[in-house]
Design an enzyme around this catalytic site. Structure first.
Site, PDB file in Angstrom:
ATOM      1  N   SER A 199       5.284  -3.932  -1.884  1.00 21.86           N
ATOM      2  CA  SER A 199       6.707  -3.764  -1.623  1.00 21.86           C
ATOM      3  C   SER A 199       7.202  -2.360  -1.976  1.00 21.86           C
ATOM      4  O   SER A 199       6.831  -1.381  -1.343  1.00 21.86           O
ATOM      5  CB  SER A 199       7.458  -4.860  -2.404  1.00 21.86           C
ATOM      6  OG  SER A 199       8.795  -4.916  -2.065  1.00 21.86           O
TER       7      SER A 199
ATOM      8  N   ASP B  44       2.663  10.269   3.506  1.00 22.21           N
ATOM      9  CA  ASP B  44       3.067  10.801   4.814  1.00 22.21           C
ATOM     10  C   ASP B  44       3.639  12.206   4.702  1.00 22.21           C
ATOM     11  O   ASP B  44       3.436  13.040   5.600  1.00 22.21           O
ATOM     12  CB  ASP B  44       4.102   9.882   5.457  1.00 22.21           C
ATOM     13  CG  ASP B  44       3.465   8.676   6.141  1.00 22.21           C
ATOM     14  OD1 ASP B  44       2.235   8.504   6.005  1.00 22.21           O
ATOM     15  OD2 ASP B  44       4.193   7.909   6.797  1.00 22.21           O
TER      16      ASP B  44
ATOM     17  N   LYS C 119       3.260  -5.884   1.767  1.00 18.12           N
ATOM     18  CA  LYS C 119       4.559  -6.544   1.954  1.00 18.12           C
ATOM     19  C   LYS C 119       5.554  -5.516   2.471  1.00 18.12           C
ATOM     20  O   LYS C 119       6.038  -4.684   1.721  1.00 18.12           O
ATOM     21  CB  LYS C 119       5.071  -7.152   0.648  1.00 18.12           C
ATOM     22  CG  LYS C 119       6.407  -7.874   0.832  1.00 18.12           C
ATOM     23  CD  LYS C 119       6.943  -8.399  -0.483  1.00 18.12           C
ATOM     24  CE  LYS C 119       8.282  -9.108  -0.263  1.00 18.12           C
ATOM     25  NZ  LYS C 119       9.337  -8.186   0.201  1.00 18.12           N
TER      26      LYS C 119
END
Length: 451
Positions: free
Chosen positions: A304, A315, A329
């Protein structure tokens, strides 16, 4: 400073409360109009008649009398449970426990759990809790609680069984990958006080920050911990951010933690069913590390909000992610109060990393895969290794006179090695040791290739 396209209180795992007006009455006609406009069809009257028929049959023929309120609450719970593993109806006690959980203190065993194939799956044990001390691991399946089979229970029922008075014992029967027979563990319940952020110096110049759970003040506490590390005598040359076995928490805290290391750009975005519901979270201009190298440690218990941080820093090429594949999740739950005491926990969106990756059921793949293991240094040799100075007729040093005499060489070398010894706690953690080595390698590369 976190920049959002518009304010929204969203959370993952443990959640903030969404703003609503439960006291406003909505006329039935308006509900019908909305339903028709939303789905392009009328209310399912046949299904509603079936529901009424089943309700009536239960009231008239069930072996025991059941109150109307109990039946309707069960129907609501079933409706939400049929959607996904994370949507749920929260009664007064559950709603209160959730609000207490975001503040960092609650009763229980100290595990984040979900449902899988009818069993309770351990997402992650929380640091310094009965669950962690007993040896529970991410991925364990709880099949019995105090010898009662879990199969057929709802998640709320199982959680209720695991709760109890602090100091009382509970026995869990587990299935664990790699183990042929079930494991039985006895735990003692306790008041769980979650310390969200911990920090320490691994070596002069290298810091360590552990985030066990994302709570409302996690970002602020982490920044304060890093400022303390930066104030040490040796300048901070690198940081390990440990998110292993972190089951998630408050979304805004995850955004704040990511923002602390970025100087701009997208952190995460959420997308609901409506194409216009996209919500972007962007970073401000300040990097608390001022460009120093960063390694993020993750594993199968990182879920999560932890995955938001790891995905954003990966990224944006701000950090090297090391460890194992994360939990996966990638959905957002919003708490919608029904009245002053009850609420819905409803999945309202998925979240995506800056590059557009969905984490749902996939997780974050680390840049460097580290298998679970231990680092054990070899015992010291009883015979000292042979050196050039030990050879017969070795050539003498013809340097400028500043070289260390041979007879002093061993002592000086020993002192240098002693300064480089990794503290015991780091040595006992193989993955942390590898993360520290990567930070050192990045700094060597920066010195030799400054461009």
């Amino acid at each position: 400073m976190m920049i959002m396209s518009r304010p929204l209180a969203l959370t993952l795992g443990l959640l903030l409360v969404a703003v609503s007006s439960p006291s406003v009455a909505v006329p039935p006609a308006a509900v019908t109009d909305v339903a028709g406009a939303e789905e392009g069809e009328a209310l399912p009257l046949d299904e509603l008649r079936t529901f009424a028929e089943v309700f009536g049959r239960i009231k008239s023929d069930y072996v025991e009398s059941v109150a109307d309120g109990e039946l309707l609450e069960s129907a609501i719970r079933g409706m939400l449970a049929g959607l996904d593993p994370h949507s749920a109806y929260l009664d007064a006690e559950e709603y209160r426990d959730l609000r207490v959980g975001t503040s960092g203190e609650f009763g229980g065993l100290g595990i984040e759990v979900g449902m899988e194939d009818g069993f309770v799956k351990v997402i992650a044990p929380i640091d310094d809790t009965p669950a962690q001390r007993a040896g529970l691991r991410a991925g364990d399946l709880i099949v019995r609680i105090d010898h009662k089979p879990v199969k057929g229970m709802t998640l709320n029922d199982a959680v209720e069984l695991m709760r109890g008075e602090p100091g009382t014992e509970i026995e869990l029967t587990l299935m664990r990958e790699g183990e042929e027979a079930p494991l039985e563990l006895t735990l003692e319940r306790a008041i769980i006080q979650v310390e969200s952020v911990r920090s320490r110096v691994l070596e002069p110049g290298y810091g360590y920050v552990r985030i066990a759970h994302f709570q409302s003040r996690t970002a602020e506490d982490m920044i304060a911990a890093i400022e303390t590390l930066k104030a040490a005598e040796t300048p901070l040359a690198g940081l390990v951010l440990d998110l292993r076995n972190n089951p998630g928490g408050v979304l805004n805290s995850a955004v704040g933690v990511s923002d602390a290391f970025l100087t701009g750009g997208l952190i995460v975005y959420t997308q609901g069913r409506d194409p216009s519901s996209r919500l972007d979270f962007n970073a401000g201009p300040d990097d608390v590390l001022e460009g120093a190298p960063l390694v993020v440690l993750v594993n199968g218990g990182s879920a999560s909000a932890s995955e938001i941080v790891a995905g954003a820093l990966q990224d944006q090429r701000r950090a090297i992610v090391m460890g194992a594949q994360t939990f996966g999740k990638g959905s957002v739950q919003t708490i919608v109060p029904v009245d002053d005491e009850t609420a819905l926990k409803l999945t309202t969106a998925r979240y995506y990393t800056p590059s557009g990756r969905s984490i749902q059921a996939q997780g974050i793949s680390p840049d460097i895969l580290l298998e679970r293991g231990e680092f054990r240094p070899l015992a010291g040799a009883s015979v000292a290794p042979l050196k050039e100075a030990d050879l017969v007729r070795h050539l003498d040093d013809q340097g400028d006179g500043d070289a260390v005499p041979v007879e002093e060489e061993a002592d000086v070398e020993g002192e240098a090695l002693e300064e480089q010894v990794v503290p015991l706690r780091a040595r006992d953690d193989y993955q942390l040791l590898e993360a520290l080595n990567v930070l050192k390698g990045v700094n060597i590369l920066r010195r030799t290739h400054p461009d």
